[in-house]
Enzyme design. Structure first.
Site, PDB file in Angstrom:
ATOM      1  N   SER A   1      39.764  29.417  46.246  1.00 37.00           N
ATOM      2  CA  SER A   1      41.022  30.031  45.848  1.00 37.00           C
ATOM      3  C   SER A   1      41.930  28.976  45.254  1.00 37.00           C
ATOM      4  O   SER A   1      41.953  27.837  45.716  1.00 37.00           O
ATOM      5  CB  SER A   1      41.693  30.660  47.069  1.00 37.00           C
ATOM      6  N   ARG A   2      42.696  29.410  44.248  1.00 34.18           N
ATOM      7  CA  ARG A   2      43.650  28.479  43.661  1.00 34.18           C
ATOM      8  C   ARG A   2      44.901  28.387  44.521  1.00 34.18           C
ATOM      9  O   ARG A   2      45.693  27.478  44.372  1.00 34.18           O
ATOM     10  CB  ARG A   2      43.996  28.927  42.237  1.00 34.18           C
TER      11      ARG A   2
ATOM     12  N   ASP B   1      41.277  51.101  36.253  1.00 38.43           N
ATOM     13  CA  ASP B   1      40.889  50.255  37.393  1.00 38.43           C
ATOM     14  C   ASP B   1      40.565  51.140  38.607  1.00 38.43           C
ATOM     15  O   ASP B   1      39.473  51.026  39.168  1.00 38.43           O
ATOM     16  CB  ASP B   1      41.960  49.204  37.705  1.00 38.43           C
TER      17      ASP B   1
ATOM     18  N   LYS C   1      34.027  45.505  41.573  1.00 37.64           N
ATOM     19  CA  LYS C   1      34.066  46.422  40.447  1.00 37.64           C
ATOM     20  C   LYS C   1      35.337  46.200  39.642  1.00 37.64           C
ATOM     21  O   LYS C   1      36.343  45.809  40.248  1.00 37.64           O
ATOM     22  CB  LYS C   1      33.957  47.887  40.883  1.00 37.64           C
TER      23      LYS C   1
ATOM     24  N   ILE D   1      42.037  42.568  47.751  1.00 40.48           N
ATOM     25  CA  ILE D   1      40.801  43.214  48.224  1.00 40.48           C
ATOM     26  C   ILE D   1      39.984  42.278  49.104  1.00 40.48           C
ATOM     27  O   ILE D   1      39.310  42.729  50.037  1.00 40.48           O
ATOM     28  CB  ILE D   1      39.970  43.794  47.046  1.00 40.48           C
TER      29      ILE D   1
HETATM   30  P1  NAP Z   1      44.570  40.569  43.107  1.00 39.90           P
HETATM   31  O1  NAP Z   1      44.984  40.533  44.525  1.00 39.90           O
HETATM   32  O2  NAP Z   1      45.612  40.640  42.074  1.00 39.90           O
HETATM   33  O3  NAP Z   1      43.680  39.301  42.695  1.00 39.90           O
HETATM   34  C1  NAP Z   1      42.631  38.822  43.451  1.00 39.90           C
HETATM   35  C2  NAP Z   1      42.563  37.319  43.335  1.00 39.90           C
HETATM   36  O4  NAP Z   1      41.894  36.937  42.139  1.00 39.90           O
HETATM   37  C3  NAP Z   1      43.903  36.586  43.233  1.00 39.90           C
HETATM   38  O5  NAP Z   1      44.516  36.525  44.483  1.00 39.90           O
HETATM   39  C4  NAP Z   1      43.449  35.242  42.703  1.00 39.90           C
HETATM   40  O6  NAP Z   1      42.925  34.533  43.784  1.00 39.90           O
HETATM   41  C5  NAP Z   1      42.278  35.597  41.809  1.00 39.90           C
HETATM   42  N1  NAP Z   1      42.640  35.548  40.391  1.00 39.90           N
HETATM   43  C6  NAP Z   1      43.590  36.281  39.750  1.00 39.90           C
HETATM   44  N2  NAP Z   1      43.624  35.932  38.443  1.00 39.90           N
HETATM   45  C7  NAP Z   1      42.688  34.988  38.274  1.00 39.90           C
HETATM   46  C8  NAP Z   1      42.249  34.211  37.169  1.00 39.90           C
HETATM   47  N3  NAP Z   1      42.801  34.383  35.950  1.00 39.90           N
HETATM   48  N4  NAP Z   1      41.250  33.334  37.353  1.00 39.90           N
HETATM   49  C9  NAP Z   1      40.703  33.156  38.565  1.00 39.90           C
HETATM   50  N5  NAP Z   1      41.077  33.852  39.665  1.00 39.90           N
HETATM   51  C10 NAP Z   1      42.053  34.746  39.503  1.00 39.90           C
HETATM   52  O7  NAP Z   1      43.538  41.744  42.840  1.00 39.90           O
HETATM   53  P2  NAP Z   1      42.692  42.640  43.842  1.00 39.90           P
HETATM   54  O8  NAP Z   1      43.415  43.892  44.115  1.00 39.90           O
HETATM   55  O9  NAP Z   1      42.195  41.837  44.974  1.00 39.90           O
HETATM   56  O10 NAP Z   1      41.508  43.054  42.839  1.00 39.90           O
HETATM   57  C11 NAP Z   1      40.491  42.156  42.479  1.00 39.90           C
HETATM   58  C12 NAP Z   1      39.284  42.970  42.057  1.00 39.90           C
HETATM   59  O11 NAP Z   1      38.921  43.827  43.128  1.00 39.90           O
HETATM   60  C13 NAP Z   1      39.557  43.876  40.845  1.00 39.90           C
HETATM   61  O12 NAP Z   1      38.432  43.903  39.995  1.00 39.90           O
HETATM   62  C14 NAP Z   1      39.781  45.243  41.472  1.00 39.90           C
HETATM   63  O13 NAP Z   1      39.382  46.305  40.621  1.00 39.90           O
HETATM   64  C15 NAP Z   1      38.883  45.176  42.680  1.00 39.90           C
HETATM   65  N6  NAP Z   1      39.277  46.076  43.766  1.00 39.90           N
HETATM   66  C16 NAP Z   1      40.568  46.122  44.196  1.00 39.90           C
HETATM   67  C17 NAP Z   1      40.928  47.053  45.164  1.00 39.90           C
HETATM   68  C18 NAP Z   1      42.332  47.153  45.710  1.00 39.90           C
HETATM   69  O14 NAP Z   1      42.610  48.104  46.473  1.00 39.90           O
HETATM   70  N7  NAP Z   1      43.241  46.254  45.399  1.00 39.90           N
HETATM   71  C19 NAP Z   1      39.979  47.915  45.691  1.00 39.90           C
HETATM   72  C20 NAP Z   1      38.667  47.792  45.267  1.00 39.90           C
HETATM   73  C21 NAP Z   1      38.341  46.874  44.299  1.00 39.90           C
HETATM   74  P3  NAP Z   1      43.218  33.013  44.086  1.00 39.90           P
HETATM   75  O15 NAP Z   1      44.702  32.862  44.089  1.00 39.90           O
HETATM   76  O16 NAP Z   1      42.563  32.927  45.411  1.00 39.90           O
HETATM   77  O17 NAP Z   1      42.548  32.144  43.075  1.00 39.90           O
END
Ligand code: NAP
Length: 312
Positions: free
Chosen positions: A35-36, A167, A89, A13
């Protein structure tokens, strides 16, 4: 003058929506990423959040894009360091930790914003205006998408606190709680949980409405082919269908605005960042937890129904 912001959690996201929305806005300057694993070309990057806060007192605002379970520790550290905080969110893993963050932010005199991107979908405010003053008869949420397509490799979704199908489902509830003039509450919930997962892959929820309208939601992560992000409403004075996650609207069968399939989310994040800029400049707090309360209640009341394992 542009506000300096740091983006933490550079995943799907952050790349799809946050970075382009910040880049396109005169309100913001992306001054750091945390970011990690990842970095963004031309932007100073840190692999440790505390180190970034210490090294960059010029950064007033942080936007937290990691999954909900790890988010609390980042938000608490940011508030303790006097920074304004924008939360993806759902705003946290539990209601209590969100209440705690709000209290900390108020105490520290910083802004905190629990964002609900679907509330910023193009036709949500039109639907809210149309619904005001009408007598609701029924509201049916149908939120059915293919988890393999939209959440590839996101193992956190299947772990406790990751919400599973809630989610995306919480996005529907964020719209419902925005447009309905009267409060609803969960009365029954069925949670379909794969034998190898901790969170539901599908859920059916029934709600009570103060005037007896029938309100229900059906969420399913197993939908292949056509995808549905619809809210169908009937009232004594006519009907309304919000589709494409709130980007398209029909009233009494007449299409008011349609967005090309797959263009959902368009405009949502620029509006979230405009809201955050206003909130910071006004010294405000926006922590509406209503969508999350419904999800929490659905888990409390939920009847667990085991289903076949989920293999990505
Ligand atoms: P994602 O790509 O799986 O994760 C986002 C980033 O969070 C990862 O790349 C990692 O970043 C970091 N992360 C993951 N586990 C972690 C941990 N245990 N501790 C610290 N950092 C951690 O997920 P995403 O789809 O972007 O979703 C993230 C949030 O945005 C969720 O709450 C989701 O509901 C919301 N969201 C997602 C979407 C969508 O379409 N995907 C849409 C709207 C909202 P680093 O490697 O950089 O540390």
């Amino acid at each position: 003058m542009a506000l300096k912001i740091a983006l933490a959690g550079i995943g799907k996201i952050a790349r799809d929506q946050h970075i382009p929305a910040i880049a396109a806005s005169p309100d913001w300057e992306l001054a750091a990423t945390v970011s990690r694993h990842a970095s963004v070309d031309g932007v100073p990057s840190y692999d440790d959040f505390t180190a970034m806060l210490a090294a960059r007192p010029d950064i007033e605002v942080v936007s937290l894009c990691m999954p909900p379970v790890p988010r609390f520790d980042y938000a608490r550290a940011a508030i303790a360091a006097g920074r304004h905080v924008m939360l993806e969110k759902p705003p946290g893993a539990t209601l209590s930790e969100c209440h705690a963050l709000e209290a900390m932010a108020r105490q520290a005199g910083v802004s905190i914003y629990a964002t609900w991107h679907s509330r910023e979908a193009a036709m949500v405010s039109t639907a809210k205006t149309w619904l005001a003053g009408k007598r609701l008869e029924s509201l049916v949420v149908t939120w059915k998408e293919d988890v393999r397509k939209w959440h590839p490799g996101q193992t956190w979704i299947w772990q406790a606190g990751g919400l599973g199908v809630f989610d995306p489902g919480i996005n529907a509830l964020s719209i419902v709680t925005e447009i309905l003039p009267d409060p609803i509450h969960v009365t029954a919930s069925d949670l379909f949980i794969p034998e190898n997962c901790e969170t539901p892959i599908a859920a059916h929820i029934a709600f009570a409405h103060p005037y007896g309208a029938k309100v229900s939601a059906e969420f399913d992560f197993r939908k292949e082919g056509d995808q549905f992000w619809n809210i169908e409403i009937t009232t004594a004075e006519g009907s309304l269908v919000l589709s494409e996650g709130g980007a398209a609207l029909a009233i009494d069968g007449v299409v008011q605005s349609a967005t090309a399939a797959g263009a959902a989310l368009t405009g949502e994040y620029p509006r979230l960042y405009a809201n955050m800029a206003r909130l910071v400049r006004a010294g405000g707090v926006d922590m509406d937890l209503a969508p999350m309360a419904h999800v929490a209640d659905a888990f409390v009341l939920g009847r667990r129904i085991p289903v076949e394992p989920f293999i990505e």
